[in-house]
Design a protein around this motif. Structure first.
Motif, mmCIF file in Angstrom:
data_model
loop_
_atom_site.group_PDB
_atom_site.id
_atom_site.type_symbol
_atom_site.label_atom_id
_atom_site.label_comp_id
_atom_site.label_asym_id
_atom_site.label_seq_id
_atom_site.Cartn_x
_atom_site.Cartn_y
_atom_site.Cartn_z
ATOM 1 N N VAL A 159 -51.908 -24.767 -34.504
ATOM 2 C CA VAL A 159 -51.119 -23.776 -35.260
ATOM 3 C C VAL A 159 -52.047 -22.922 -36.129
ATOM 4 O O VAL A 159 -51.820 -21.714 -36.287
ATOM 5 N N GLY A 160 -53.142 -23.541 -36.619
ATOM 6 C CA GLY A 160 -54.129 -22.775 -37.393
ATOM 7 C C GLY A 160 -54.738 -21.651 -36.549
ATOM 8 O O GLY A 160 -54.933 -20.535 -37.025
ATOM 9 N N ALA A 161 -55.010 -21.961 -35.283
ATOM 10 C CA ALA A 161 -55.673 -20.975 -34.413
ATOM 11 C C ALA A 161 -54.669 -20.023 -33.754
ATOM 12 O O ALA A 161 -55.054 -18.973 -33.233
ATOM 13 N N ASN A 162 -53.373 -20.409 -33.741
ATOM 14 C CA ASN A 162 -52.336 -19.592 -33.079
ATOM 15 C C ASN A 162 -51.157 -19.430 -34.037
ATOM 16 O O ASN A 162 -50.137 -20.120 -33.900
ATOM 17 N N PRO A 163 -51.277 -18.533 -35.013
ATOM 18 C CA PRO A 163 -50.297 -18.440 -36.087
ATOM 19 C C PRO A 163 -48.851 -18.239 -35.631
ATOM 20 O O PRO A 163 -47.935 -18.642 -36.331
ATOM 21 N N GLY A 164 -48.609 -17.699 -34.444
ATOM 22 C CA GLY A 164 -47.214 -17.496 -34.000
ATOM 23 C C GLY A 164 -46.513 -18.777 -33.584
ATOM 24 O O GLY A 164 -45.281 -18.815 -33.499
ATOM 25 N N ILE A 183 -48.756 -17.930 -25.867
ATOM 26 C CA ILE A 183 -48.608 -17.088 -27.071
ATOM 27 C C ILE A 183 -49.122 -15.676 -26.746
ATOM 28 O O ILE A 183 -48.466 -14.688 -27.018
ATOM 29 N N SER A 239 -52.197 -29.298 -36.175
ATOM 30 C CA SER A 239 -52.635 -28.353 -37.212
ATOM 31 C C SER A 239 -53.769 -27.471 -36.704
ATOM 32 O O SER A 239 -53.829 -26.288 -37.018
ATOM 33 N N ASP A 240 -54.653 -28.032 -35.844
ATOM 34 C CA ASP A 240 -55.708 -27.196 -35.253
ATOM 35 C C ASP A 240 -55.079 -26.062 -34.445
ATOM 36 O O ASP A 240 -55.484 -24.915 -34.537
ATOM 37 N N SER A 274 -52.132 -21.599 -25.714
ATOM 38 C CA SER A 274 -52.616 -20.346 -26.324
ATOM 39 C C SER A 274 -52.330 -19.153 -25.427
ATOM 40 O O SER A 274 -51.993 -18.073 -25.900
#
Ligand code: NAD
Length: 299
Positions: A48-53, A28, A45-46, A25
Protein backbone atom coordinates in the motif's frame (compact mmCIF):
# COMPACT_ATOMS: atom_id res chain seq x y z
CA UNK A 1 -25.48 -10.71 -17.18
CA UNK A 2 -22.10 -10.61 -15.40
CA UNK A 3 -20.34 -7.29 -15.02
CA UNK A 4 -17.39 -6.54 -17.33
CA UNK A 5 -13.95 -7.22 -15.94
CA UNK A 6 -12.37 -4.29 -17.78
CA UNK A 7 -11.05 -1.36 -15.70
CA UNK A 8 -12.31 0.24 -13.48
CA UNK A 9 -13.89 -3.02 -12.21
CA UNK A 10 -13.10 -3.89 -8.59
CA UNK A 11 -10.53 -6.65 -8.13
CA UNK A 12 -9.73 -8.31 -4.81
CA UNK A 13 -6.16 -9.64 -4.67
CA UNK A 14 -4.94 -12.06 -1.99
CA UNK A 15 -1.21 -12.86 -1.73
CA UNK A 16 1.30 -10.03 -2.08
CA UNK A 17 4.53 -12.06 -2.27
CA UNK A 18 7.33 -12.05 -4.84
CA UNK A 19 4.85 -12.45 -7.72
CA UNK A 20 1.62 -11.06 -6.25
CA UNK A 21 3.17 -7.67 -5.52
CA UNK A 22 4.19 -6.79 -9.10
CA UNK A 23 1.05 -8.42 -10.58
CA UNK A 24 -1.27 -6.42 -8.30
CA UNK A 25 0.72 -3.25 -9.10
CA UNK A 26 -0.03 -3.78 -12.78
CA UNK A 27 -3.76 -3.88 -11.99
CA UNK A 28 -3.55 -0.49 -10.26
CA UNK A 29 -1.57 0.81 -13.26
CA UNK A 30 -4.28 -0.47 -15.64
CA UNK A 31 -6.97 1.52 -13.78
CA UNK A 32 -8.65 -1.20 -11.70
CA UNK A 33 -10.04 -0.53 -8.24
CA UNK A 34 -7.88 -2.82 -6.10
CA UNK A 35 -8.61 -4.37 -2.71
CA UNK A 36 -5.70 -6.34 -1.22
CA UNK A 37 -5.08 -8.82 1.58
CA UNK A 38 -2.02 -10.76 2.77
CA UNK A 39 -1.59 -12.52 6.10
CA UNK A 40 1.71 -10.66 6.44
CA UNK A 41 1.17 -7.11 7.73
CA UNK A 42 4.60 -6.21 6.37
CA UNK A 43 3.65 -7.32 2.84
CA UNK A 44 0.43 -5.29 3.04
CA UNK A 45 2.05 -2.08 4.30
CA UNK A 46 4.90 -2.37 1.77
CA UNK A 47 2.37 -2.79 -1.03
CA UNK A 48 0.00 0.00 0.00
CA UNK A 49 2.99 2.29 0.64
CA UNK A 50 4.21 1.74 -2.93
CA UNK A 51 0.69 1.76 -4.49
CA UNK A 52 -1.31 4.52 -2.78
CA UNK A 53 -4.56 3.72 -4.65
CA UNK A 54 -4.82 0.20 -3.19
CA UNK A 55 -7.35 -0.52 -0.42
CA UNK A 56 -5.89 -2.65 2.41
CA UNK A 57 -8.37 -5.01 4.09
CA UNK A 58 -8.33 -6.98 7.34
CA UNK A 59 -9.26 -10.49 6.14
CA UNK A 60 -9.84 -12.60 3.04
CA UNK A 61 -13.60 -12.08 3.50
CA UNK A 62 -13.25 -8.29 3.78
CA UNK A 63 -11.01 -8.26 0.71
CA UNK A 64 -13.56 -10.19 -1.38
CA UNK A 65 -16.48 -7.93 -0.45
CA UNK A 66 -17.70 -5.79 -3.34
CA UNK A 67 -15.23 -7.37 -5.80
CA UNK A 68 -16.09 -8.31 -9.40
CA UNK A 69 -13.22 -10.84 -9.39
CA UNK A 70 -10.96 -12.30 -6.73
CA UNK A 71 -7.37 -13.13 -7.68
CA UNK A 72 -5.37 -15.51 -5.46
CA UNK A 73 -1.56 -15.63 -5.76
CA UNK A 74 -0.73 -17.92 -2.84
CA UNK A 75 1.94 -20.62 -2.34
CA UNK A 76 -0.23 -23.66 -3.18
CA UNK A 77 -3.74 -24.97 -3.73
CA UNK A 78 -4.26 -26.14 -0.14
CA UNK A 79 -3.65 -22.58 1.07
CA UNK A 80 -5.97 -21.23 -1.65
CA UNK A 81 -8.69 -23.64 -0.49
CA UNK A 82 -8.26 -22.54 3.14
CA UNK A 83 -8.33 -18.85 2.19
CA UNK A 84 -11.57 -19.43 0.28
CA UNK A 85 -13.48 -21.82 2.51
CA UNK A 86 -12.03 -22.11 6.03
CA UNK A 87 -13.88 -20.23 8.75
CA UNK A 88 -16.03 -17.13 9.13
CA UNK A 89 -13.34 -14.84 7.67
CA UNK A 90 -12.83 -16.90 4.50
CA UNK A 91 -13.13 -15.21 1.11
CA UNK A 92 -16.19 -17.19 -0.06
CA UNK A 93 -18.13 -15.60 2.83
CA UNK A 94 -17.63 -12.18 1.26
CA UNK A 95 -17.69 -13.00 -2.46
CA UNK A 96 -20.79 -12.09 -4.48
CA UNK A 97 -22.31 -14.74 -6.78
CA UNK A 98 -21.64 -12.51 -9.82
CA UNK A 99 -17.91 -12.45 -9.00
CA UNK A 100 -15.36 -15.00 -10.24
CA UNK A 101 -12.33 -16.54 -8.53
CA UNK A 102 -9.13 -16.50 -10.62
CA UNK A 103 -6.54 -18.74 -8.94
CA UNK A 104 -3.20 -17.65 -10.39
CA UNK A 105 -1.16 -19.67 -7.88
CA UNK A 106 0.57 -22.85 -9.07
CA UNK A 107 -1.93 -25.20 -7.42
CA UNK A 108 -2.42 -28.95 -7.85
CA UNK A 109 -5.01 -29.64 -10.60
CA UNK A 110 -7.01 -32.35 -8.80
CA UNK A 111 -7.48 -30.03 -5.80
CA UNK A 112 -8.56 -27.27 -8.19
CA UNK A 113 -11.29 -29.47 -9.68
CA UNK A 114 -12.52 -30.20 -6.12
CA UNK A 115 -12.42 -26.53 -5.13
CA UNK A 116 -14.36 -25.57 -8.25
CA UNK A 117 -17.03 -28.17 -7.41
CA UNK A 118 -17.29 -26.94 -3.80
CA UNK A 119 -17.55 -23.32 -4.91
CA UNK A 120 -20.18 -24.22 -7.51
CA UNK A 121 -22.27 -25.77 -4.72
CA UNK A 122 -22.31 -22.28 -3.16
CA UNK A 123 -23.18 -20.62 -6.49
CA UNK A 124 -19.60 -19.37 -7.07
CA UNK A 125 -17.45 -19.83 -10.18
CA UNK A 126 -13.72 -19.98 -10.84
CA UNK A 127 -10.96 -20.40 -13.39
CA UNK A 128 -7.35 -21.44 -12.81
CA UNK A 129 -4.80 -19.12 -14.43
CA UNK A 130 -1.25 -19.86 -13.22
CA UNK A 131 1.62 -17.91 -14.72
CA UNK A 132 5.11 -18.45 -16.06
CA UNK A 133 7.90 -15.94 -16.48
CA UNK A 134 9.03 -15.12 -12.96
CA UNK A 135 9.36 -11.81 -11.14
CA UNK A 136 11.01 -10.00 -14.06
CA UNK A 137 8.08 -10.68 -16.41
CA UNK A 138 5.53 -10.02 -13.63
CA UNK A 139 7.00 -6.52 -13.33
CA UNK A 140 6.84 -5.74 -17.05
CA UNK A 141 3.45 -7.45 -17.55
CA UNK A 142 4.71 -10.03 -20.05
CA UNK A 143 3.84 -13.22 -18.15
CA UNK A 144 2.55 -16.29 -19.97
CA UNK A 145 -0.86 -17.09 -18.45
CA UNK A 146 -2.14 -20.66 -18.68
CA UNK A 147 -5.89 -20.76 -18.07
CA UNK A 148 -8.34 -23.59 -17.39
CA UNK A 149 -12.13 -23.29 -17.13
CA UNK A 150 -15.14 -22.77 -19.36
CA UNK A 151 -14.59 -20.72 -22.53
CA UNK A 152 -17.13 -18.19 -21.26
CA UNK A 153 -15.36 -17.71 -17.92
CA UNK A 154 -11.88 -17.47 -19.47
CA UNK A 155 -13.12 -14.98 -22.08
CA UNK A 156 -14.72 -12.87 -19.37
CA UNK A 157 -11.45 -12.75 -17.40
CA UNK A 158 -9.29 -11.80 -20.43
CA UNK A 159 -9.10 -8.02 -19.81
CA UNK A 160 -7.89 -8.75 -16.27
CA UNK A 161 -5.40 -11.42 -17.38
CA UNK A 162 -4.08 -9.25 -20.22
CA UNK A 163 -3.21 -6.52 -17.71
CA UNK A 164 -0.71 -8.94 -16.14
CA UNK A 165 0.43 -11.08 -19.05
CA UNK A 166 1.23 -10.93 -22.72
CA UNK A 167 -0.01 -14.36 -23.82
CA UNK A 168 -3.13 -16.04 -22.49
CA UNK A 169 -3.50 -19.74 -23.31
CA UNK A 170 -6.81 -21.52 -22.70
CA UNK A 171 -5.59 -25.09 -22.16
CA UNK A 172 -8.89 -26.82 -21.33
CA UNK A 173 -11.44 -27.36 -18.57
CA UNK A 174 -10.95 -26.34 -14.94
CA UNK A 175 -7.58 -27.58 -13.60
CA UNK A 176 -5.99 -27.76 -17.09
CA UNK A 177 -4.04 -24.54 -16.48
CA UNK A 178 -2.61 -25.94 -13.25
CA UNK A 179 -1.75 -29.25 -14.93
CA UNK A 180 0.12 -27.58 -17.80
CA UNK A 181 1.92 -25.21 -15.41
CA UNK A 182 3.25 -28.12 -13.32
CA UNK A 183 4.41 -29.89 -16.48
CA UNK A 184 6.14 -26.72 -17.69
CA UNK A 185 7.99 -26.40 -14.39
CA UNK A 186 9.09 -30.03 -14.68
CA UNK A 187 10.83 -29.07 -17.95
CA UNK A 188 12.25 -25.91 -16.40
CA UNK A 189 13.59 -27.74 -13.31
CA UNK A 190 15.07 -30.50 -15.45
CA UNK A 191 16.93 -28.11 -17.75
CA UNK A 192 18.26 -26.11 -14.78
CA UNK A 193 19.50 -29.22 -13.02
CA UNK A 194 21.08 -30.55 -16.22
CA UNK A 195 22.84 -27.24 -16.87
CA UNK A 196 24.20 -27.20 -13.29
CA UNK A 197 25.51 -30.77 -13.60
CA UNK A 198 27.15 -29.92 -16.94
CA UNK A 199 28.78 -26.82 -15.40
CA UNK A 200 30.14 -28.80 -12.45
CA UNK A 201 31.70 -31.40 -14.77
CA UNK A 202 33.04 -28.78 -17.22
CA UNK A 203 34.54 -26.67 -14.45
CA UNK A 204 36.23 -29.71 -12.91
CA UNK A 205 37.88 -30.29 -16.29
CA UNK A 206 39.16 -26.71 -16.19
CA UNK A 207 36.66 -24.87 -18.42
CA UNK A 208 35.52 -21.43 -17.24
CA UNK A 209 31.81 -21.68 -16.14
CA UNK A 210 30.88 -18.42 -17.91
CA UNK A 211 32.41 -19.77 -21.12
CA UNK A 212 30.35 -22.95 -20.72
CA UNK A 213 27.12 -20.92 -20.51
CA UNK A 214 28.11 -18.82 -23.53
CA UNK A 215 28.70 -21.99 -25.56
CA UNK A 216 25.37 -23.54 -24.47
CA UNK A 217 23.56 -20.31 -25.38
CA UNK A 218 24.93 -20.52 -28.91
CA UNK A 219 24.53 -24.28 -29.31
CA UNK A 220 21.89 -27.00 -29.15
CA UNK A 221 22.06 -27.14 -25.33
CA UNK A 222 20.41 -23.71 -25.10
CA UNK A 223 17.32 -23.37 -22.88
CA UNK A 224 15.55 -20.79 -20.73
CA UNK A 225 17.83 -21.95 -17.88
CA UNK A 226 21.04 -21.32 -19.85
CA UNK A 227 19.71 -18.00 -21.14
CA UNK A 228 18.28 -16.35 -18.02
CA UNK A 229 19.81 -18.26 -15.09
CA UNK A 230 23.35 -19.35 -16.03
CA UNK A 231 25.31 -16.08 -16.26
CA UNK A 232 22.85 -14.27 -13.97
CA UNK A 233 22.62 -16.53 -10.90
CA UNK A 234 24.82 -19.66 -11.20
CA UNK A 235 28.15 -18.27 -12.46
CA UNK A 236 28.22 -15.48 -9.79
CA UNK A 237 26.70 -17.93 -7.25
CA UNK A 238 24.31 -15.26 -5.94
CA UNK A 239 21.32 -17.67 -6.19
CA UNK A 240 18.76 -14.85 -6.34
CA UNK A 241 16.23 -15.53 -9.13
CA UNK A 242 13.20 -14.83 -6.87
CA UNK A 243 11.57 -18.29 -6.79
CA UNK A 244 12.06 -20.52 -3.77
CA UNK A 245 13.20 -24.13 -3.50
CA UNK A 246 9.99 -24.95 -1.62
CA UNK A 247 7.86 -23.76 -4.57
CA UNK A 248 9.90 -25.59 -7.22
CA UNK A 249 9.88 -28.82 -5.16
CA UNK A 250 6.09 -28.41 -4.79
CA UNK A 251 5.61 -27.97 -8.56
CA UNK A 252 7.60 -31.15 -9.28
CA UNK A 253 5.61 -33.08 -6.70
CA UNK A 254 2.42 -31.77 -8.33
CA UNK A 255 3.56 -33.01 -11.76
CA UNK A 256 4.64 -36.43 -10.50
CA UNK A 257 1.46 -36.86 -8.37
CA UNK A 258 -0.58 -36.06 -11.48
CA UNK A 259 1.26 -38.76 -13.44
CA UNK A 260 0.60 -41.23 -10.57
CA UNK A 261 -3.08 -40.29 -10.43
CA UNK A 262 -3.34 -40.92 -14.17
CA UNK A 263 -1.43 -44.21 -13.91
CA UNK A 264 1.38 -43.04 -16.22
CA UNK A 265 4.96 -44.22 -15.66
CA UNK A 266 7.44 -41.35 -15.96
CA UNK A 267 10.78 -42.35 -14.41
CA UNK A 268 12.62 -39.06 -15.03
CA UNK A 269 9.78 -36.98 -13.59
CA UNK A 270 9.62 -39.20 -10.52
CA UNK A 271 13.39 -38.95 -10.05
CA UNK A 272 13.31 -35.15 -10.49
CA UNK A 273 10.58 -34.78 -7.84
CA UNK A 274 12.72 -36.83 -5.42
CA UNK A 275 15.97 -34.94 -6.12
CA UNK A 276 14.31 -31.51 -5.73
CA UNK A 277 12.60 -32.62 -2.49
CA UNK A 278 15.99 -33.67 -1.09
CA UNK A 279 17.62 -30.45 -2.32
CA UNK A 280 14.93 -28.32 -0.64
CA UNK A 281 15.51 -30.19 2.64
CA UNK A 282 19.28 -29.73 2.38
CA UNK A 283 19.64 -26.09 1.26
CA UNK A 284 16.45 -24.86 2.95
CA UNK A 285 12.89 -24.29 1.75
CA UNK A 286 13.37 -20.51 1.62
CA UNK A 287 16.57 -20.72 -0.46
CA UNK A 288 16.32 -19.71 -4.12
CA UNK A 289 15.70 -22.60 -6.53
CA UNK A 290 18.97 -21.79 -8.37
CA UNK A 291 20.75 -23.06 -5.22
CA UNK A 292 20.16 -26.53 -6.75
CA UNK A 293 23.70 -25.86 -8.07
CA UNK A 294 25.07 -25.64 -4.51
CA UNK A 295 23.23 -28.86 -3.62
CA UNK A 296 24.69 -30.70 -6.63
CA UNK A 297 28.18 -29.49 -5.71
CA UNK A 298 27.61 -31.15 -2.34
CA UNK A 299 27.88 -27.86 -0.44
P1 NAD B 1 5.65 -15.95 -1.98
O1 NAD B 1 5.89 -16.96 -0.92
O2 NAD B 1 6.67 -14.88 -2.25
O3 NAD B 1 4.26 -15.20 -1.70
C1 NAD B 1 3.12 -15.80 -1.14
C2 NAD B 1 2.37 -14.73 -0.34
O4 NAD B 1 1.16 -15.33 0.16
C3 NAD B 1 3.14 -14.22 0.88
O5 NAD B 1 3.15 -12.79 0.88
C4 NAD B 1 2.36 -14.78 2.08
O6 NAD B 1 2.41 -13.93 3.22
C5 NAD B 1 0.96 -14.88 1.50
N1 NAD B 1 0.12 -15.85 2.17
C6 NAD B 1 0.41 -17.14 2.48
N2 NAD B 1 -0.66 -17.73 3.05
C7 NAD B 1 -1.65 -16.81 3.09
C8 NAD B 1 -3.01 -16.81 3.53
N3 NAD B 1 -3.56 -17.91 4.06
N4 NAD B 1 -3.73 -15.68 3.42
C9 NAD B 1 -3.18 -14.56 2.89
N5 NAD B 1 -1.91 -14.48 2.45
C10 NAD B 1 -1.17 -15.60 2.54
O7 NAD B 1 5.35 -16.78 -3.32
P2 NAD B 1 5.50 -16.29 -4.85
O8 NAD B 1 6.88 -16.55 -5.31
O9 NAD B 1 4.88 -14.96 -5.01
O10 NAD B 1 4.59 -17.41 -5.56
C11 NAD B 1 3.16 -17.38 -5.49
C12 NAD B 1 2.63 -18.49 -6.41
O11 NAD B 1 3.07 -18.25 -7.76
C13 NAD B 1 3.14 -19.89 -6.05
O12 NAD B 1 2.13 -20.83 -6.27
C14 NAD B 1 4.31 -20.11 -7.00
O13 NAD B 1 4.56 -21.47 -7.24
C15 NAD B 1 3.82 -19.35 -8.23
N6 NAD B 1 4.87 -18.83 -9.12
C16 NAD B 1 5.97 -18.18 -8.62
C17 NAD B 1 6.93 -17.67 -9.51
C18 NAD B 1 8.19 -16.94 -9.02
O14 NAD B 1 9.09 -16.71 -9.84
N7 NAD B 1 8.29 -16.55 -7.75
C19 NAD B 1 6.75 -17.81 -10.89
C20 NAD B 1 5.60 -18.44 -11.37
C21 NAD B 1 4.66 -18.95 -10.48
Amino acid sequence: MSKSLAPPATIAFIGLGMMGKPMASRLIGAGYTLRVYDQSQQAMSDFVGANPGAIATASAKACAQGADALVTMLPDGKIVRRALLDGADAAAEGLSKEAILVDMSSSAPVGTVELSRDLAARGLSMIDAPVSGGVRRAIDGSLAIIAGGTAEHVERCKPLLQSMGKTVFHTGAIGAGHAVKALNNYLSATSLLSMCEAMIVGEKFGVDPGMLVDVFNNSSGMSNSTQVKGRQFIVPRNYAAGFTMALMAKDLRTASDLADQLGVEVPTMTEMADIWARAAEKVGMAADHTAIHKFLEGK
